[in-house]
Scaffold this motif. Structure first.
Motif, mmCIF file in Angstrom:
data_model
loop_
_atom_site.group_PDB
_atom_site.id
_atom_site.type_symbol
_atom_site.label_atom_id
_atom_site.label_comp_id
_atom_site.label_asym_id
_atom_site.label_seq_id
_atom_site.Cartn_x
_atom_site.Cartn_y
_atom_site.Cartn_z
ATOM 1 N N ASP A 82 -30.421 -62.258 13.887
ATOM 2 C CA ASP A 82 -29.682 -62.932 14.945
ATOM 3 C C ASP A 82 -29.486 -61.965 16.111
ATOM 4 O O ASP A 82 -28.944 -60.871 15.925
ATOM 5 C CB ASP A 82 -28.325 -63.383 14.381
ATOM 6 N N ILE A 83 -29.915 -62.375 17.294
ATOM 7 C CA ILE A 83 -29.806 -61.481 18.446
ATOM 8 C C ILE A 83 -28.365 -61.067 18.722
ATOM 9 O O ILE A 83 -28.111 -59.966 19.172
ATOM 10 C CB ILE A 83 -30.407 -62.094 19.738
ATOM 11 N N MET B 97 -47.350 -81.181 27.236
ATOM 12 C CA MET B 97 -46.031 -80.940 26.689
ATOM 13 C C MET B 97 -45.763 -81.877 25.516
ATOM 14 O O MET B 97 -44.995 -81.578 24.615
ATOM 15 C CB MET B 97 -44.950 -81.214 27.753
ATOM 16 N N SER C 299 -39.340 -68.150 21.348
ATOM 17 C CA SER C 299 -40.138 -68.641 20.213
ATOM 18 C C SER C 299 -41.579 -68.146 20.252
ATOM 19 O O SER C 299 -42.218 -68.002 19.217
ATOM 20 C CB SER C 299 -40.109 -70.164 20.176
ATOM 21 N N GLN D 290 -47.723 -70.692 26.233
ATOM 22 C CA GLN D 290 -47.616 -70.399 27.666
ATOM 23 C C GLN D 290 -46.819 -69.128 27.925
ATOM 24 O O GLN D 290 -47.016 -68.469 28.939
ATOM 25 C CB GLN D 290 -46.959 -71.559 28.423
ATOM 26 N N HIS D 291 -45.917 -68.786 27.038
ATOM 27 C CA HIS D 291 -45.200 -67.525 27.197
ATOM 28 C C HIS D 291 -46.123 -66.371 26.799
ATOM 29 O O HIS D 291 -46.232 -65.368 27.512
ATOM 30 C CB HIS D 291 -43.913 -67.507 26.369
ATOM 31 N N THR E 134 -47.006 -69.877 33.943
ATOM 32 C CA THR E 134 -46.596 -70.284 35.287
ATOM 33 C C THR E 134 -45.598 -69.301 35.894
ATOM 34 O O THR E 134 -44.955 -69.596 36.884
ATOM 35 C CB THR E 134 -45.999 -71.710 35.274
ATOM 36 N N ARG F 74 -34.325 -69.172 25.232
ATOM 37 C CA ARG F 74 -33.338 -70.203 24.967
ATOM 38 C C ARG F 74 -32.344 -69.786 23.877
ATOM 39 O O ARG F 74 -31.225 -70.251 23.820
ATOM 40 C CB ARG F 74 -34.021 -71.507 24.571
ATOM 41 N N SER G 119 -38.010 -66.403 29.461
ATOM 42 C CA SER G 119 -38.931 -67.508 29.175
ATOM 43 C C SER G 119 -38.637 -68.618 30.175
ATOM 44 O O SER G 119 -37.616 -68.594 30.870
ATOM 45 C CB SER G 119 -38.705 -68.049 27.768
ATOM 46 N N ARG G 120 -39.538 -69.584 30.228
ATOM 47 C CA ARG G 120 -39.310 -70.682 31.158
ATOM 48 C C ARG G 120 -38.078 -71.487 30.762
ATOM 49 O O ARG G 120 -37.360 -71.986 31.625
ATOM 50 C CB ARG G 120 -40.527 -71.593 31.229
ATOM 51 N N ASN H 10 -35.973 -62.591 16.440
ATOM 52 C CA ASN H 10 -35.827 -64.040 16.337
ATOM 53 C C ASN H 10 -35.330 -64.376 14.945
ATOM 54 O O ASN H 10 -35.743 -63.757 13.968
ATOM 55 C CB ASN H 10 -37.191 -64.708 16.595
ATOM 56 N N GLN I 108 -39.433 -65.042 35.431
ATOM 57 C CA GLN I 108 -40.180 -65.768 34.393
ATOM 58 C C GLN I 108 -41.508 -65.099 34.041
ATOM 59 O O GLN I 108 -42.307 -64.746 34.894
ATOM 60 C CB GLN I 108 -40.456 -67.201 34.845
ATOM 61 N N VAL I 109 -41.726 -64.959 32.748
ATOM 62 C CA VAL I 109 -42.970 -64.404 32.238
ATOM 63 C C VAL I 109 -43.768 -65.541 31.620
ATOM 64 O O VAL I 109 -43.213 -66.372 30.909
ATOM 65 C CB VAL I 109 -42.673 -63.333 31.163
HETATM 66 C C1 LIG Z 1 -47.982 -76.090 31.762
HETATM 67 C C2 LIG Z 1 -46.874 -75.305 31.112
HETATM 68 C C3 LIG Z 1 -46.558 -74.066 31.615
HETATM 69 C C4 LIG Z 1 -45.542 -73.291 31.015
HETATM 70 N N1 LIG Z 1 -45.296 -72.047 31.512
HETATM 71 C C5 LIG Z 1 -44.418 -71.252 30.859
HETATM 72 C C6 LIG Z 1 -44.193 -69.906 31.295
HETATM 73 O O1 LIG Z 1 -44.741 -69.434 32.300
HETATM 74 N N2 LIG Z 1 -43.347 -69.142 30.598
HETATM 75 C C7 LIG Z 1 -42.679 -69.609 29.491
HETATM 76 O O2 LIG Z 1 -41.925 -68.829 28.895
HETATM 77 N N3 LIG Z 1 -42.838 -70.876 29.096
HETATM 78 C C8 LIG Z 1 -43.687 -71.717 29.751
HETATM 79 N N4 LIG Z 1 -43.830 -73.006 29.338
HETATM 80 C C9 LIG Z 1 -42.871 -73.546 28.348
HETATM 81 C C10 LIG Z 1 -43.203 -73.197 26.925
HETATM 82 O O3 LIG Z 1 -44.049 -74.207 26.404
HETATM 83 C C11 LIG Z 1 -41.924 -73.162 26.075
HETATM 84 O O4 LIG Z 1 -41.257 -74.398 26.192
HETATM 85 C C12 LIG Z 1 -40.948 -72.044 26.447
HETATM 86 O O5 LIG Z 1 -41.624 -70.810 26.549
HETATM 87 C C13 LIG Z 1 -39.864 -71.948 25.388
HETATM 88 O O6 LIG Z 1 -38.932 -70.970 25.720
HETATM 89 P P1 LIG Z 1 -38.094 -70.241 24.605
HETATM 90 O O7 LIG Z 1 -39.003 -69.528 23.683
HETATM 91 O O8 LIG Z 1 -37.064 -69.442 25.303
HETATM 92 O O9 LIG Z 1 -37.342 -71.455 23.902
HETATM 93 P P2 LIG Z 1 -37.536 -72.097 22.459
HETATM 94 O O10 LIG Z 1 -38.941 -72.467 22.245
HETATM 95 O O11 LIG Z 1 -36.506 -73.133 22.348
HETATM 96 O O12 LIG Z 1 -37.222 -70.906 21.481
HETATM 97 C C14 LIG Z 1 -35.951 -70.359 21.265
HETATM 98 C C15 LIG Z 1 -36.106 -69.387 20.105
HETATM 99 O O13 LIG Z 1 -34.885 -68.672 19.941
HETATM 100 C C16 LIG Z 1 -34.648 -68.495 18.558
HETATM 101 N N5 LIG Z 1 -33.191 -68.315 18.398
HETATM 102 C C17 LIG Z 1 -32.210 -69.210 18.646
HETATM 103 N N6 LIG Z 1 -31.016 -68.645 18.449
HETATM 104 C C18 LIG Z 1 -31.238 -67.364 18.047
HETATM 105 C C19 LIG Z 1 -30.379 -66.289 17.675
HETATM 106 N N7 LIG Z 1 -29.065 -66.413 17.705
HETATM 107 N N8 LIG Z 1 -30.967 -65.137 17.314
HETATM 108 C C20 LIG Z 1 -32.307 -64.999 17.272
HETATM 109 N N9 LIG Z 1 -33.154 -65.994 17.634
HETATM 110 C C21 LIG Z 1 -32.619 -67.162 18.011
HETATM 111 C C22 LIG Z 1 -35.177 -69.750 17.919
HETATM 112 O O14 LIG Z 1 -35.507 -69.493 16.562
HETATM 113 C C23 LIG Z 1 -36.406 -70.045 18.767
HETATM 114 O O15 LIG Z 1 -37.558 -69.457 18.221
HETATM 115 C C24 LIG Z 1 -44.821 -73.787 29.907
HETATM 116 C C25 LIG Z 1 -45.136 -75.059 29.419
HETATM 117 C C26 LIG Z 1 -46.151 -75.812 29.989
HETATM 118 C C27 LIG Z 1 -46.502 -77.133 29.416
#
Ligand SMILES: Cc1cc2nc3c(=O)[nH]c(=O)nc-3n(C[C@H](O)[C@H](O)[C@H](O)COP(=O)(O)OP(=O)(O)OC[C@H]3O[C@@H](n4cnc5c(N)ncnc54)[C@H](O)[C@@H]3O)c2cc1C
Ligand SMILES: Cc1cc2nc3c(=O)[nH]c(=O)nc-3n(C[C@H](O)[C@H](O)[C@H](O)COP(=O)(O)OP(=O)(O)OC[C@H]3O[C@@H](n4cnc5c(N)ncnc54)[C@H](O)[C@@H]3O)c2cc1C
Lengths: 397, 261
Positions: A381-382, B14, A344, A348-349, A329, A286, A311-312, A363, A325-326
């Motif tokens: 910052d990425i 969640m 993050s 689940q990731h 799920t 994200r 990520s999801r 991150n 997706q890694v």
């Molecule tokens: C049953 C179930 C199954 C799931 N299965 C999966 C799955 O298979 N895979 C999966 O990935 N998730 C899965 N999820 C979702 C998981 O819980 C998280 O919501 C998801 O992984 C979050 O994705 P993210 O890390 O990309 O986003 P976020 O959690 O929003 O993290 C974004 C990160 O980016 C960082 N960031 C933002 N801007 C910058 C920048 N400019 N430079 C550097 N860093 C920055 C932030 O600090 C933050 O740490 C599942 C959830 C459930 C409940």
């Protein structure tokens, strides 16, 4: 079976309330724990209660009618594609050999297909003692009813102690039906297995509740003990150079196997990316903020010969299709290098990548959980770090 | 034609709250929801009725609270619903769960397609569908992404298998498990919600569905959870902060060491 709270011992400390994964525990009017019917008997509260005030009662041990000792051997179902064993077969062989060290029983592969001899040799090379083979042209294609029939009949005939398969779509389709036909237990999607040194039972370890908890499961009174194993969760058996072993062939016609469902046609899924085969994966989350920023991730991946993961949150935002997706799920991967960018590190990731050989995380949040699994954590910052890295890679090529 | 949809109530993982003061996870009152994958099964069950005629029946095995998911099913358009609830079902593994569902389905009578989700979010074994088919001695098709046609005697559908789709023709009755791709679930209508409110949902116990006592609950469950714990995730890694250029250099050097640059 019932779960009860000893109200005299309970101090109302709320530990159980906090640990219950299904939210079935509350405090009653006297401030003592009470457990409602949503309880799934996972036993976490029993274990965590500091006062030992919770117990499960009425769990009588019924003895098995069948003689369990007649079941011997560790079997694994070796999946193949176009006459070649897939990597999951070697993983199953690897974990079977590990179990055999304690159990001291034969390790046997099971292959269904048209040209099995070469594949059997490959399994001997990886350390299997025996390979059960059923050969027929038609078996190169996965057919649920036929595979269930062959597997069930082989198990009834040769009585293995343990039967393993991969938790691939194929394994997760026909192994449950096989277990139900044999009226035995099946543990899903295990990430590890061991043999209890005392009871010699198979201890099956698997994540549940979205990866938030690990459970150890046993199958005491039924045989075989069956489990599916998550791909990439265990080490592959290494080639040994040994090519001898016993091939046991059963004649396909003797099974009288028929399939109720007809296959009409097949169509390949467009542009599959084989994340699970990739040695390097660069994943975006994200933190990328927008789909077009995946360009940067693609560029980095390309420069170091890697595949693109996500990520999801990134997939759900529509930035990149689901096959990337890694995680829990999505795909489970174990590359040599995994680079997580703006992810993050939700549990689940992590479930899908934490066993990668070397993890680099970028991150901007120093407290991001991804850093707990990272070999190299980059707090930054990425959008600043990755372009610089791309520059370096391009210029020093 | 009857389409029977199997629904499971699961805890909403969640929606985990953190206590602002103690920073501990608050589990009390974790809401229970319909398993997300089961919305797709239910939606398809409703579409089958709309496309080919018949009725849609929802069933669940669970505690009395699980009635909520059946009410939701009715609000979305299910015609009938049955709650299978009995202390004797406690501790069921997938073999006992699928046996219980099979017994209830036998009691419901003639049916054409049974729909299940791909997996439940909590147990996530994905085993209940294929095991249910075995108890009922009917075919199962997993990971269905599309139902092409249904007649009185058979069904044509598409399923996903790792790297390809298969078009299959199956005699009916049959069990299918569905994936997200199959449809876009609808939202409840006001009329539906009112109907759900008024509907009395029958509760069936072990007595009601008969069968073999030893195949229910813990007695009918070959697998047993013996231990449970929170996973420890910890790696010895180094964490560095600094100017973007230093950081990029650190990664570059590491990639070089690993042979990737
Ligand atoms: C049953 C179930 C199954 C799931 N299965 C999966 C799955 O298979 N895979 C999966 O990935 N998730 C899965 N999820 C979702 C998981 O819980 C998280 O919501 C998801 O992984 C979050 O994705 P993210 O890390 O990309 O986003 P976020 O959690 O929003 O993290 C974004 C990160 O980016 C960082 N960031 C933002 N801007 C910058 C920048 N400019 N430079 C550097 N860093 C920055 C932030 O600090 C933050 O740490 C599942 C959830 C459930 C409940
Ligand atoms: C920690 C833990 C680990 C477990 N591990 C295993 C295991 O490895 N093997 C095993 O056999 N059991 C296991 N169980 C028991 C298992 O969770 C229960 O049997 C559960 O009722 C069904 O399994 P599931 O949640 O995996 O459902 P899945 O098989 O993943 O569900 C697939 C579909 O079946 C239908 N369905 C499932 N349950 C119901 C229901 N109650 N009512 C109506 N429809 C339903 C739904 O359509 C659902 O989408 C475990 C339980 C716990 C607490």
């Amino acid at each position: 079976m019932e779960i009860i709270v000893n109200k005299d011992k309970c101090t109302g400390c709320r530990v159980c309330v906090d640990v219950c994964p299904v939210g079935a525990i509350t405090l009653d009017n006297d401030g003592k724990a009470q457990i409602d019917e949503r309880c799934s008997f996972c036993r976490l509260c029993v274990k965590e209660c500091p006062e030992n005030a919770i117990e499960i009662v009425g769990e009588e041990k019924k003895k098995s009618e069948t003689d369990l000792n007649q079941y011997k051997g560790i079997w694994f179902f070796a999946e193949q594609k176009h006459g070649k064993l897939s990597h999951v077969s070697f993983e199953l062989c690897g974990i079977s050999l590990k179990l055999a060290e304690t159990l001291k029983e034969e390790v046997c592969g099971v292959i269904f297909g048209s040209k099995c001899d070469e594949m059997a040799q490959e399994l001997f090379n990886r350390g299997a003692n025996k390979v059960y083979v059923v050969e027929d042209e038609s078996l190169d294609e996965f057919r649920q009813d036929i595979y269930v029939c062959l597997m069930t009949e082989l198990i009834k005939k040769y009585k293995p102690n343990i039967v393993l398969a991969s938790a691939t779509m194929i394994g997760r389709s026909f192994i449950p039906q096989t277990a139900a036909r044999l009226k035995t237990g099946l543990t899903a999607d295990c990430t590890d297995l061991a043999i209890d040194p005392d009871t010699k039972l198979l201890q099956q370890i698997r994540p549940t509740y979205g990866g938030n908890l690990m459970a150890k499961i046993v199958c005491e009174n039924h045989r075989p003990q069956m489990a599916t194993i998550r791909p990439k969760a265990v080490e592959e058996a290494k080639p040994t150079g040994n090519n001898s072993g016993i091939i046991v062939k059963d004649n396909f016609a003797s099974f009288n196997a028929t399939c109720r469902v007809d296959l009409i046609s097949k169509e390949a899924v467009e542009q599959t990316i084989d994340l699970q085969e990739a040695e390097i994966i660069v994943s975006g989350g994200r933190g990328l903020g927008d789909g077009k920023n995946f360009e940067m991730i693609r560029k980095l991946a390309e420069l170091i010969g890697g595949a693109v993961g996500a990520s999801r949150a990134a997939v759900d935002s529509g930035w990149i299709p689901y096959p990337h997706q890694v995680g829990q799920t999505g795909k489970t991967v174990k590359p040599k290098i995994y680079i997580a960018c703006g992810i993050s590190g939700a549990i689940q990731h992590l479930a899908g990548m934490s066993t990668s050989d070397y993890i680099i995380a970028i991150n901007k949040d120093p407290d991001a959980p991804i850093f707990k699994v990272a070999n190299l954590g980059i707090v930054g910052d990425i959008f600043e770090v990755i372009p610089k890295l791309i520059q370096k890679l391009e210029s020093k090529r | 034609m009857k389409y029977i949809v199997c629904l499971k109530q699961v805890p909403d993982t969640m929606d985990v709250k953190v206590d602002p003061v103690t920073k501990r996870i608050v589990r009390e009152g974790v809401p229970s929801i319909l398993n997300p994958y089961d919305y797709y099964a239910l939606e398809e069950g409703l579409r089958l009725k709309e496309r080919f005629g018949g009725t849609t029946v929802a069933i669940t095995m669970g505690p009395p609270q699980a009635e909520a998911v059946l009410k939701e099913a009715i609000s979305l358009g299910a015609d009938e619903a049955y709650l299978l609830s009995d202390r004797a079902f406690a501790g069921s593994d997938t073999l006992a769960t699928s046996y219980t569902l099979a017994q209830a389905i036998r009691k419901i009578g003639e049916f054409s397609i049974i729909l299940c989700g791909r997996e439940a979010m909590d147990g996530s074994t994905g085993q209940v569908g294929p095991e249910l088919a075995e108890h009922l001695e009917i075919p199962v098709i997993t990971y269905v992404s599309k139902i092409i046609n249904v007649t009185e005697n058979d069904m044509e559908c598409v399923r996903l298998l790792e790297d390809h789709y298969e078009t299959l023709k199956s005699p009916l009755p049959a069990v299918i498990t569905v994936i997200k791709e199959i449809n876009e679930p609808r939202l409840p209508s006001l009329k539906g919600m009112l109907r759900a409110k008024k509907t009395q949902i029958p509760v069936w116990t072990k007595q009601d569905i008969g069968g073999n006592d030893l195949q229910y609950g813990q007695d009918g469950s070959p697998t047993k959870v013996v231990e449970i714990w929170r996973p420890e995730i910890k790696k010895e890694g180094k964490i560095i902060k600094g100017e973007p250029d230093e950081l990029a250099e650190a990664i570059y050097q590491e990639l070089k060491k690993l042979g990737a640059a």
